[in-house]
Design an enzyme around this catalytic site. Structure first.
Site, PDB file in Angstrom:
ATOM      1  N   TRP A  68      54.267  38.931  36.258  1.00 13.54           N
ATOM      2  CA  TRP A  68      53.192  39.788  36.443  1.00 13.54           C
ATOM      3  C   TRP A  68      53.460  40.472  37.644  1.00 13.54           C
ATOM      4  CZ3 TRP A  68      49.972  39.379  40.803  1.00 13.54           C
ATOM      5  CH2 TRP A  68      49.046  40.383  41.030  1.00 13.54           C
ATOM      6  N   GLU A 113      52.918  40.466  31.672  1.00 11.42           N
ATOM      7  CA  GLU A 113      51.459  40.647  31.798  1.00 11.42           C
ATOM      8  C   GLU A 113      50.859  41.793  32.104  1.00 11.42           C
ATOM      9  OE1 GLU A 113      49.893  37.652  34.589  1.00 11.42           O
ATOM     10  OE2 GLU A 113      47.825  37.843  33.989  1.00 11.42           O
ATOM     11  N   LYS A 160      47.804  44.681  33.348  1.00  8.54           N
ATOM     12  CA  LYS A 160      46.438  44.182  34.241  1.00  8.54           C
ATOM     13  C   LYS A 160      45.743  45.948  34.499  1.00  8.54           C
ATOM     14  CE  LYS A 160      44.790  42.034  38.423  1.00  8.54           C
ATOM     15  NZ  LYS A 160      44.891  41.282  39.474  1.00  8.54           N
ATOM     16  N   ASP A 182      45.857  38.161  29.575  1.00  8.85           N
ATOM     17  CA  ASP A 182      44.951  37.569  30.650  1.00  8.85           C
ATOM     18  C   ASP A 182      43.596  38.014  30.197  1.00  8.85           C
ATOM     19  OD1 ASP A 182      43.349  37.374  33.183  1.00  8.85           O
ATOM     20  OD2 ASP A 182      45.084  36.629  34.085  1.00  8.85           O
ATOM     21  N   HIS A 213      41.912  40.977  32.582  1.00  2.07           N
ATOM     22  CA  HIS A 213      42.558  42.065  32.713  1.00  2.07           C
ATOM     23  C   HIS A 213      42.432  43.201  32.029  1.00  2.07           C
ATOM     24  CE1 HIS A 213      45.968  39.996  35.093  1.00  2.07           C
ATOM     25  NE2 HIS A 213      44.846  39.467  35.551  1.00  2.07           N
ATOM     26  N   HIS A 259      46.441  33.764  29.359  1.00  2.78           N
ATOM     27  CA  HIS A 259      45.838  33.480  30.571  1.00  2.78           C
ATOM     28  C   HIS A 259      44.428  33.185  30.275  1.00  2.78           C
ATOM     29  CE1 HIS A 259      49.446  34.280  33.821  1.00  2.78           C
ATOM     30  NE2 HIS A 259      49.551  33.247  32.958  1.00  2.78           N
ATOM     31  N   ASP A 308      38.079  40.752  37.712  1.00  2.00           N
ATOM     32  CA  ASP A 308      39.081  39.849  37.369  1.00  2.00           C
ATOM     33  C   ASP A 308      38.835  38.574  38.459  1.00  2.00           C
ATOM     34  OD1 ASP A 308      41.607  38.595  36.463  1.00  2.00           O
ATOM     35  OD2 ASP A 308      42.571  39.796  38.133  1.00  2.00           O
ATOM     36  N   ASP A 330      38.800  35.490  38.158  1.00  2.00           N
ATOM     37  CA  ASP A 330      39.557  34.103  38.150  1.00  2.00           C
ATOM     38  C   ASP A 330      38.533  32.802  38.408  1.00  2.00           C
ATOM     39  OD1 ASP A 330      42.063  34.844  37.436  1.00  2.00           O
ATOM     40  OD2 ASP A 330      41.936  36.295  39.038  1.00  2.00           O
ATOM     41  N   ASP A 363      44.552  30.270  34.045  1.00  2.53           N
ATOM     42  CA  ASP A 363      45.045  31.086  35.358  1.00  2.53           C
ATOM     43  C   ASP A 363      43.704  31.186  35.903  1.00  2.53           C
ATOM     44  OD1 ASP A 363      45.694  32.588  37.211  1.00  2.53           O
ATOM     45  OD2 ASP A 363      46.067  34.641  35.882  1.00  2.53           O
TER      46      ASP A 363
HETATM   47  C1  RNT Z   1      46.952  38.105  38.476  1.00  2.00           C
HETATM   48  C2  RNT Z   1      47.677  37.603  37.371  1.00  2.00           C
HETATM   49  C3  RNT Z   1      48.816  36.400  37.716  1.00  2.00           C
HETATM   50  C4  RNT Z   1      48.410  35.454  38.686  1.00  2.00           C
HETATM   51  C5  RNT Z   1      49.235  34.640  38.829  1.00  2.00           C
HETATM   52  C6  RNT Z   1      49.418  33.646  40.096  1.00  2.00           C
HETATM   53  O1  RNT Z   1      45.942  38.914  38.101  1.00  2.00           O
HETATM   54  O2  RNT Z   1      46.571  37.115  36.649  1.00  2.00           O
HETATM   55  O3  RNT Z   1      49.069  35.844  36.293  1.00  2.00           O
HETATM   56  O4  RNT Z   1      46.960  35.119  38.448  1.00  2.00           O
HETATM   57  O5  RNT Z   1      50.512  34.669  38.596  1.00  2.00           O
HETATM   58 ZN    ZN Z   2      47.113  36.211  34.773  1.00  2.00          ZN
END
Ligand code: RNT
Ligand code: ZN
Length: 419
Positions: free
Chosen positions: A186, A227, A229, A260, A263, A287, A295, A297, A327
Protein backbone atom coordinates in the site's frame (compact mmCIF):
# COMPACT_ATOMS: atom_id res chain seq x y z
CA UNK A 1 -21.44 -19.74 33.14
CA UNK A 2 -20.37 -23.29 33.98
CA UNK A 3 -18.98 -25.65 31.39
CA UNK A 4 -22.04 -27.80 31.84
CA UNK A 5 -24.35 -24.94 30.92
CA UNK A 6 -22.24 -24.07 27.92
CA UNK A 7 -22.32 -27.65 26.68
CA UNK A 8 -26.05 -28.03 27.24
CA UNK A 9 -26.74 -24.78 25.38
CA UNK A 10 -24.50 -25.99 22.56
CA UNK A 11 -26.27 -29.35 22.31
CA UNK A 12 -29.60 -27.56 22.04
CA UNK A 13 -28.24 -25.22 19.40
CA UNK A 14 -26.84 -28.15 17.48
CA UNK A 15 -30.34 -29.64 17.25
CA UNK A 16 -31.83 -26.35 16.10
CA UNK A 17 -29.22 -25.94 13.36
CA UNK A 18 -29.67 -29.57 12.28
CA UNK A 19 -33.30 -28.77 11.53
CA UNK A 20 -32.04 -26.20 9.02
CA UNK A 21 -29.61 -28.69 7.52
CA UNK A 22 -26.58 -27.09 9.16
CA UNK A 23 -23.87 -29.19 10.81
CA UNK A 24 -22.40 -27.21 13.72
CA UNK A 25 -19.44 -29.58 14.15
CA UNK A 26 -18.40 -28.99 10.58
CA UNK A 27 -18.75 -25.25 11.00
CA UNK A 28 -16.57 -25.32 14.11
CA UNK A 29 -13.91 -27.42 12.42
CA UNK A 30 -13.77 -24.94 9.59
CA UNK A 31 -13.69 -21.93 11.89
CA UNK A 32 -10.78 -23.40 13.78
CA UNK A 33 -8.59 -23.83 10.72
CA UNK A 34 -9.38 -20.50 9.05
CA UNK A 35 -6.60 -18.11 10.05
CA UNK A 36 -7.13 -14.46 10.85
CA UNK A 37 -4.10 -12.31 10.16
CA UNK A 38 -3.78 -9.94 13.09
CA UNK A 39 -1.97 -6.70 12.36
CA UNK A 40 0.84 -5.79 14.74
CA UNK A 41 0.30 -2.04 14.28
CA UNK A 42 -2.73 -1.79 16.58
CA UNK A 43 -0.29 -2.29 19.47
CA UNK A 44 1.73 0.90 19.09
CA UNK A 45 -0.34 3.29 16.95
CA UNK A 46 1.55 2.42 13.74
CA UNK A 47 4.83 3.82 15.08
CA UNK A 48 7.16 0.86 14.60
CA UNK A 49 10.70 0.51 15.91
CA UNK A 50 12.78 2.00 13.13
CA UNK A 51 12.90 5.59 14.37
CA UNK A 52 11.03 6.38 17.58
CA UNK A 53 10.61 10.04 16.69
CA UNK A 54 9.28 9.91 13.14
CA UNK A 55 5.60 10.80 13.02
CA UNK A 56 3.05 8.63 11.26
CA UNK A 57 2.53 9.96 7.74
CA UNK A 58 0.83 8.87 4.55
CA UNK A 59 -2.59 10.30 5.26
CA UNK A 60 -3.51 7.75 7.92
CA UNK A 61 -3.95 8.67 11.57
CA UNK A 62 -4.30 7.25 15.02
CA UNK A 63 -6.09 9.38 17.56
CA UNK A 64 -6.21 9.01 21.32
CA UNK A 65 -3.59 8.75 24.02
CA UNK A 66 -4.57 5.72 26.04
CA UNK A 67 -1.57 4.72 28.18
CA UNK A 68 0.47 1.54 27.73
CA UNK A 69 1.43 1.53 24.05
CA UNK A 70 4.22 -0.93 23.28
CA UNK A 71 7.51 0.75 22.50
CA UNK A 72 9.82 -2.23 21.95
CA UNK A 73 9.45 -5.45 19.96
CA UNK A 74 9.46 -7.42 23.23
CA UNK A 75 6.59 -5.35 24.63
CA UNK A 76 4.63 -5.68 21.42
CA UNK A 77 5.09 -9.44 21.40
CA UNK A 78 4.05 -9.68 25.04
CA UNK A 79 0.92 -7.65 24.27
CA UNK A 80 0.07 -9.85 21.30
CA UNK A 81 0.56 -12.97 23.40
CA UNK A 82 -1.88 -11.60 25.94
CA UNK A 83 -4.40 -10.84 23.19
CA UNK A 84 -3.92 -14.28 21.64
CA UNK A 85 -4.66 -15.96 24.95
CA UNK A 86 -8.13 -14.39 24.70
CA UNK A 87 -8.77 -15.18 21.03
CA UNK A 88 -9.61 -18.71 19.87
CA UNK A 89 -8.52 -20.38 16.64
CA UNK A 90 -5.70 -20.05 14.17
CA UNK A 91 -3.80 -16.80 14.01
CA UNK A 92 -1.26 -15.15 11.80
CA UNK A 93 0.64 -11.97 12.58
CA UNK A 94 0.93 -9.22 10.03
CA UNK A 95 4.15 -7.19 10.31
CA UNK A 96 5.19 -3.95 8.64
CA UNK A 97 8.81 -3.29 7.68
CA UNK A 98 9.12 -0.60 10.36
CA UNK A 99 8.63 -3.32 12.99
CA UNK A 100 12.09 -4.73 12.42
CA UNK A 101 13.82 -6.06 15.51
CA UNK A 102 17.38 -4.84 15.08
CA UNK A 103 19.89 -3.35 17.49
CA UNK A 104 21.09 -0.89 14.84
CA UNK A 105 19.28 1.51 12.55
CA UNK A 106 18.69 -0.02 9.13
CA UNK A 107 17.60 1.97 6.09
CA UNK A 108 14.45 0.71 4.37
CA UNK A 109 16.25 -0.34 1.21
CA UNK A 110 18.67 -2.39 3.33
CA UNK A 111 16.31 -4.51 5.41
CA UNK A 112 17.16 -8.20 5.48
CA UNK A 113 15.60 -11.38 6.84
CA UNK A 114 18.02 -11.29 9.79
CA UNK A 115 16.35 -8.10 11.04
CA UNK A 116 13.18 -10.12 11.52
CA UNK A 117 14.75 -13.31 12.89
CA UNK A 118 13.40 -12.74 16.40
CA UNK A 119 9.90 -12.40 15.04
CA UNK A 120 10.29 -15.70 13.22
CA UNK A 121 11.57 -17.45 16.35
CA UNK A 122 8.60 -16.12 18.26
CA UNK A 123 6.17 -17.14 15.52
CA UNK A 124 7.57 -20.67 15.64
CA UNK A 125 7.16 -20.85 19.40
CA UNK A 126 3.55 -19.74 19.19
CA UNK A 127 2.55 -21.59 16.02
CA UNK A 128 1.81 -18.40 14.09
CA UNK A 129 2.10 -17.68 10.40
CA UNK A 130 3.58 -14.32 9.43
CA UNK A 131 2.53 -11.84 6.74
CA UNK A 132 4.38 -8.72 5.69
CA UNK A 133 4.15 -5.17 4.33
CA UNK A 134 6.79 -2.84 2.96
CA UNK A 135 6.41 0.53 4.70
CA UNK A 136 6.14 3.37 2.20
CA UNK A 137 5.25 6.13 4.67
CA UNK A 138 6.63 7.72 7.86
CA UNK A 139 9.93 8.42 6.14
CA UNK A 140 11.65 11.59 4.79
CA UNK A 141 11.59 10.12 1.28
CA UNK A 142 7.80 9.99 1.47
CA UNK A 143 7.43 13.60 2.58
CA UNK A 144 6.30 14.81 -0.85
CA UNK A 145 3.33 12.47 -0.60
CA UNK A 146 4.68 10.38 -3.46
CA UNK A 147 6.81 7.20 -3.33
CA UNK A 148 6.70 4.65 -6.15
CA UNK A 149 5.11 7.28 -8.39
CA UNK A 150 7.53 10.09 -7.50
CA UNK A 151 8.89 12.03 -10.49
CA UNK A 152 12.41 11.74 -9.12
CA UNK A 153 14.13 8.61 -10.38
CA UNK A 154 16.25 8.50 -7.24
CA UNK A 155 13.28 8.58 -4.84
CA UNK A 156 11.35 6.05 -6.88
CA UNK A 157 14.31 3.72 -7.02
CA UNK A 158 14.78 3.90 -3.27
CA UNK A 159 11.22 2.65 -2.80
CA UNK A 160 11.57 0.02 -5.50
CA UNK A 161 14.59 -1.31 -3.60
CA UNK A 162 12.58 -1.28 -0.38
CA UNK A 163 9.85 -3.38 -1.97
CA UNK A 164 12.44 -5.79 -3.37
CA UNK A 165 14.09 -6.11 0.04
CA UNK A 166 10.68 -6.63 1.65
CA UNK A 167 9.88 -9.49 -0.71
CA UNK A 168 13.00 -11.28 0.53
CA UNK A 169 11.85 -10.87 4.11
CA UNK A 170 8.41 -12.13 3.19
CA UNK A 171 9.84 -15.15 1.34
CA UNK A 172 11.94 -15.92 4.41
CA UNK A 173 8.81 -15.90 6.59
CA UNK A 174 7.09 -18.36 4.28
CA UNK A 175 10.09 -20.63 4.05
CA UNK A 176 10.69 -20.71 7.79
CA UNK A 177 7.07 -21.08 8.83
CA UNK A 178 5.77 -23.37 6.11
CA UNK A 179 2.92 -21.22 4.83
CA UNK A 180 3.02 -18.39 2.31
CA UNK A 181 3.46 -14.88 3.63
CA UNK A 182 1.12 -12.45 1.93
CA UNK A 183 3.02 -9.21 1.34
CA UNK A 184 0.72 -6.27 0.83
CA UNK A 185 1.83 -3.14 -0.97
CA UNK A 186 0.00 0.00 0.00
CA UNK A 187 1.42 3.39 -0.95
CA UNK A 188 0.12 6.77 0.20
CA UNK A 189 0.75 8.46 -3.16
CA UNK A 190 -1.73 11.15 -3.99
CA UNK A 191 -2.48 14.85 -4.09
CA UNK A 192 -4.42 17.20 -1.89
CA UNK A 193 -5.75 19.24 -4.75
CA UNK A 194 -6.70 18.70 -8.35
CA UNK A 195 -3.76 17.39 -10.31
CA UNK A 196 -3.14 18.48 -13.86
CA UNK A 197 -1.57 15.21 -14.81
CA UNK A 198 -3.32 12.14 -13.50
CA UNK A 199 -1.71 9.81 -15.97
CA UNK A 200 2.05 10.20 -15.55
CA UNK A 201 2.16 9.23 -11.85
CA UNK A 202 0.09 6.13 -12.64
CA UNK A 203 2.42 5.24 -15.48
CA UNK A 204 5.39 5.61 -13.12
CA UNK A 205 3.68 3.50 -10.48
CA UNK A 206 2.96 0.79 -13.01
CA UNK A 207 6.58 0.69 -14.15
CA UNK A 208 7.95 0.82 -10.61
CA UNK A 209 5.74 -2.06 -9.50
CA UNK A 210 6.72 -4.14 -12.52
CA UNK A 211 10.37 -3.52 -11.66
CA UNK A 212 9.93 -4.25 -7.95
CA UNK A 213 8.00 -7.49 -8.58
CA UNK A 214 10.04 -8.73 -11.54
CA UNK A 215 11.79 -11.52 -9.69
CA UNK A 216 9.69 -14.67 -9.49
CA UNK A 217 9.28 -16.03 -5.98
CA UNK A 218 7.77 -19.41 -5.15
CA UNK A 219 4.11 -18.80 -4.19
CA UNK A 220 4.49 -21.53 -1.57
CA UNK A 221 6.50 -18.96 0.40
CA UNK A 222 5.42 -15.53 -0.74
CA UNK A 223 2.54 -13.78 -2.46
CA UNK A 224 2.36 -10.13 -3.52
CA UNK A 225 -0.82 -8.17 -2.93
CA UNK A 226 -1.73 -4.60 -3.94
CA UNK A 227 -4.13 -2.32 -2.06
CA UNK A 228 -6.11 0.51 -3.60
CA UNK A 229 -7.49 3.55 -1.87
CA UNK A 230 -9.98 6.30 -2.58
CA UNK A 231 -8.37 9.12 -0.64
CA UNK A 232 -6.18 9.91 2.36
CA UNK A 233 -5.73 12.91 4.59
CA UNK A 234 -3.80 15.34 2.41
CA UNK A 235 -4.55 13.22 -0.65
CA UNK A 236 -8.22 14.05 -1.01
CA UNK A 237 -8.33 14.93 -4.70
CA UNK A 238 -6.33 12.11 -6.20
CA UNK A 239 -4.76 8.79 -5.29
CA UNK A 240 -2.38 7.26 -7.77
CA UNK A 241 -3.22 3.69 -6.74
CA UNK A 242 -6.96 3.82 -7.30
CA UNK A 243 -9.29 0.83 -7.40
CA UNK A 244 -9.31 0.56 -11.20
CA UNK A 245 -5.54 0.81 -11.26
CA UNK A 246 -4.97 -2.08 -8.88
CA UNK A 247 -7.79 -4.34 -10.00
CA UNK A 248 -6.34 -4.26 -13.49
CA UNK A 249 -2.81 -4.57 -12.13
CA UNK A 250 -3.62 -7.64 -10.04
CA UNK A 251 -5.49 -9.35 -12.85
CA UNK A 252 -2.83 -8.74 -15.49
CA UNK A 253 0.20 -9.35 -13.24
CA UNK A 254 -1.32 -12.21 -11.31
CA UNK A 255 -0.84 -10.67 -7.87
CA UNK A 256 -3.36 -10.83 -5.07
CA UNK A 257 -5.75 -7.90 -4.69
CA UNK A 258 -6.28 -6.34 -1.29
CA UNK A 259 -9.73 -4.92 -0.55
CA UNK A 260 -9.78 -2.64 2.48
CA UNK A 261 -13.30 -2.03 3.82
CA UNK A 262 -12.49 1.66 4.38
CA UNK A 263 -11.06 2.46 0.97
CA UNK A 264 -14.16 3.08 -1.10
CA UNK A 265 -17.02 5.54 -1.31
CA UNK A 266 -19.10 5.31 1.86
CA UNK A 267 -22.00 3.43 0.26
CA UNK A 268 -19.75 1.05 -1.65
CA UNK A 269 -19.18 -2.22 0.19
CA UNK A 270 -16.33 -4.63 -0.30
CA UNK A 271 -18.72 -7.51 0.41
CA UNK A 272 -20.16 -6.86 -3.05
CA UNK A 273 -16.69 -6.72 -4.63
CA UNK A 274 -15.41 -10.12 -3.51
CA UNK A 275 -17.37 -12.20 -6.02
CA UNK A 276 -16.67 -9.90 -8.96
CA UNK A 277 -12.96 -9.66 -8.22
CA UNK A 278 -12.71 -13.42 -7.64
CA UNK A 279 -13.53 -13.95 -11.32
CA UNK A 280 -10.49 -11.99 -12.39
CA UNK A 281 -7.88 -12.44 -9.65
CA UNK A 282 -6.88 -15.71 -8.07
CA UNK A 283 -6.16 -14.50 -4.54
CA UNK A 284 -7.80 -11.79 -2.51
CA UNK A 285 -6.59 -10.23 0.71
CA UNK A 286 -9.08 -8.44 2.92
CA UNK A 287 -8.36 -5.59 5.28
CA UNK A 288 -11.31 -5.95 7.58
CA UNK A 289 -11.80 -2.65 9.35
CA UNK A 290 -14.60 -0.24 10.24
CA UNK A 291 -14.81 3.08 8.44
CA UNK A 292 -16.84 5.62 10.42
CA UNK A 293 -17.72 8.39 7.94
CA UNK A 294 -14.25 8.07 6.43
CA UNK A 295 -11.33 5.62 6.39
CA UNK A 296 -11.09 5.95 10.15
CA UNK A 297 -9.84 2.43 10.90
CA UNK A 298 -12.08 1.88 13.93
CA UNK A 299 -11.98 -1.49 15.67
CA UNK A 300 -13.94 -4.13 13.77
CA UNK A 301 -17.47 -4.33 15.05
CA UNK A 302 -19.98 -7.17 14.67
CA UNK A 303 -21.78 -5.05 12.12
CA UNK A 304 -23.73 -5.76 8.96
CA UNK A 305 -20.79 -5.31 6.63
CA UNK A 306 -18.41 -7.54 8.58
CA UNK A 307 -21.07 -10.24 8.55
CA UNK A 308 -21.73 -9.67 4.84
CA UNK A 309 -18.01 -9.99 4.05
CA UNK A 310 -17.76 -13.32 5.83
CA UNK A 311 -20.94 -14.60 4.20
CA UNK A 312 -19.55 -13.83 0.76
CA UNK A 313 -16.44 -15.88 1.50
CA UNK A 314 -18.40 -18.82 2.86
CA UNK A 315 -21.31 -18.79 0.41
CA UNK A 316 -18.91 -18.85 -2.51
CA UNK A 317 -16.48 -21.24 -0.82
CA UNK A 318 -13.59 -18.88 -1.29
CA UNK A 319 -11.83 -19.77 1.96
CA UNK A 320 -8.73 -20.98 0.11
CA UNK A 321 -8.50 -17.89 -2.04
CA UNK A 322 -9.31 -15.14 0.42
CA UNK A 323 -6.89 -14.21 3.19
CA UNK A 324 -8.63 -12.47 6.06
CA UNK A 325 -6.51 -9.68 7.52
CA UNK A 326 -7.43 -6.97 9.99
CA UNK A 327 -6.46 -3.31 9.68
CA UNK A 328 -7.48 -0.92 12.43
CA UNK A 329 -5.67 1.30 14.90
CA UNK A 330 -7.38 2.93 17.81
CA UNK A 331 -5.27 4.70 20.44
CA UNK A 332 -8.23 5.80 22.55
CA UNK A 333 -8.88 2.42 24.22
CA UNK A 334 -6.75 -0.36 25.65
CA UNK A 335 -4.82 -1.60 22.63
CA UNK A 336 -4.75 -5.25 23.66
CA UNK A 337 -8.51 -5.14 24.14
CA UNK A 338 -8.83 -3.58 20.68
CA UNK A 339 -7.22 -6.68 19.16
CA UNK A 340 -9.43 -8.96 21.22
CA UNK A 341 -12.66 -7.13 20.34
CA UNK A 342 -11.88 -6.76 16.65
CA UNK A 343 -10.59 -10.28 16.10
CA UNK A 344 -13.35 -11.97 18.07
CA UNK A 345 -15.89 -9.97 16.06
CA UNK A 346 -14.36 -11.08 12.78
CA UNK A 347 -14.45 -14.68 14.02
CA UNK A 348 -18.03 -14.42 15.24
CA UNK A 349 -19.06 -13.09 11.86
CA UNK A 350 -17.23 -15.94 10.17
CA UNK A 351 -18.90 -18.51 12.43
CA UNK A 352 -22.32 -17.02 11.83
CA UNK A 353 -21.69 -17.28 8.09
CA UNK A 354 -20.59 -20.88 8.45
CA UNK A 355 -23.84 -21.62 10.30
CA UNK A 356 -26.08 -20.06 7.67
CA UNK A 357 -28.57 -22.41 5.99
CA UNK A 358 -27.01 -21.47 2.67
CA UNK A 359 -28.20 -24.52 0.75
CA UNK A 360 -31.83 -23.76 1.57
CA UNK A 361 -31.39 -20.10 0.71
CA UNK A 362 -29.83 -20.91 -2.63
CA UNK A 363 -32.60 -23.38 -3.41
CA UNK A 364 -35.25 -20.73 -2.72
CA UNK A 365 -33.42 -18.24 -4.93
CA UNK A 366 -33.09 -20.78 -7.74
CA UNK A 367 -36.87 -21.18 -7.67
CA UNK A 368 -37.44 -17.42 -7.67
CA UNK A 369 -39.08 -17.86 -4.28
CA UNK A 370 -37.80 -14.57 -2.94
CA UNK A 371 -40.33 -14.60 -0.10
CA UNK A 372 -38.76 -17.73 1.36
CA UNK A 373 -35.32 -16.31 0.70
CA UNK A 374 -35.97 -13.14 2.70
CA UNK A 375 -37.93 -14.92 5.42
CA UNK A 376 -35.26 -17.53 6.02
CA UNK A 377 -32.41 -15.06 5.72
CA UNK A 378 -33.95 -12.94 8.44
CA UNK A 379 -34.79 -15.88 10.73
CA UNK A 380 -31.22 -17.12 10.33
CA UNK A 381 -29.93 -14.02 12.11
CA UNK A 382 -31.52 -15.14 15.36
CA UNK A 383 -30.63 -18.82 15.25
CA UNK A 384 -28.59 -19.70 18.38
CA UNK A 385 -25.17 -19.16 16.86
CA UNK A 386 -23.95 -17.43 20.06
CA UNK A 387 -24.27 -20.73 21.96
CA UNK A 388 -22.00 -22.30 19.34
CA UNK A 389 -19.53 -19.45 19.77
CA UNK A 390 -19.45 -19.83 23.56
CA UNK A 391 -18.85 -23.54 23.21
CA UNK A 392 -16.06 -22.89 20.71
CA UNK A 393 -14.35 -20.49 23.14
CA UNK A 394 -14.63 -22.97 25.99
CA UNK A 395 -13.31 -25.80 23.83
CA UNK A 396 -10.34 -23.66 22.84
CA UNK A 397 -9.52 -22.57 26.38
CA UNK A 398 -10.24 -18.90 25.94
CA UNK A 399 -12.67 -16.90 28.07
CA UNK A 400 -16.37 -17.26 27.29
CA UNK A 401 -18.39 -14.09 26.84
CA UNK A 402 -17.13 -10.92 28.48
CA UNK A 403 -14.92 -12.82 30.93
CA UNK A 404 -11.88 -11.79 28.88
CA UNK A 405 -12.09 -8.25 30.22
CA UNK A 406 -10.80 -9.31 33.62
CA UNK A 407 -7.57 -10.52 31.99
CA UNK A 408 -7.23 -7.20 30.23
CA UNK A 409 -7.65 -5.24 33.45
CA UNK A 410 -5.12 -7.44 35.27
CA UNK A 411 -2.64 -7.11 32.43
CA UNK A 412 -3.15 -3.38 32.28
CA UNK A 413 -2.33 -3.09 35.98
CA UNK A 414 1.02 -4.88 35.54
CA UNK A 415 1.85 -2.92 32.38
CA UNK A 416 1.20 0.44 33.99
CA UNK A 417 4.03 -0.21 36.44
CA UNK A 418 6.62 -0.62 33.70
CA UNK A 419 5.54 1.60 30.81
C1 RNT B 1 -3.89 2.63 4.70
C2 RNT B 1 -4.00 1.21 4.38
C3 RNT B 1 -2.89 0.33 4.88
C4 RNT B 1 -2.42 0.67 6.27
C5 RNT B 1 -1.42 -0.29 6.87
C6 RNT B 1 -0.76 0.25 8.07
O1 RNT B 1 -5.02 3.35 4.42
O2 RNT B 1 -5.22 0.72 4.82
O3 RNT B 1 -3.26 -1.00 4.77
O4 RNT B 1 -3.50 0.79 7.14
O5 RNT B 1 -0.55 -0.71 5.91
ZN1 ZN C 1 -5.54 -1.39 4.66
Amino acid sequence: MSNEHITTAYQNAKQVFARYGVDTEQALAELKTTPISIHCWQGDDVRGFESPDVALSGGIQTTGNYPGAASTPAELRADMEKAFSLIPGKKRVNLHAIYLDSDEHVERDQIKPEHFARWVEWAKQHDLGLDFNPTLFSHPKADDGLTLSHPSEEVRQFWVEHVKASRKVSEYFGRELGSPSVMNIWIPDGMKDMPVDRLAPRQRLLDALDDALAEKIDPAYHKDAVESKLFGIGAEAYTVGSNEFYLAYASTRNTALCLDAGHFHPTEMISDKISACSLYVQDLLLHVTRPVRWDSDHVVSFDDETQAIMREIVRNQLQDRVSIGLDFFDASINRVAAWVIGTRNAQKALLKALLEPTAQLKAAEAEFDFTTRLGLMEEAHSLPWAAVWDYYCAQNQVPVGFDWMKDIKDYEATINETR
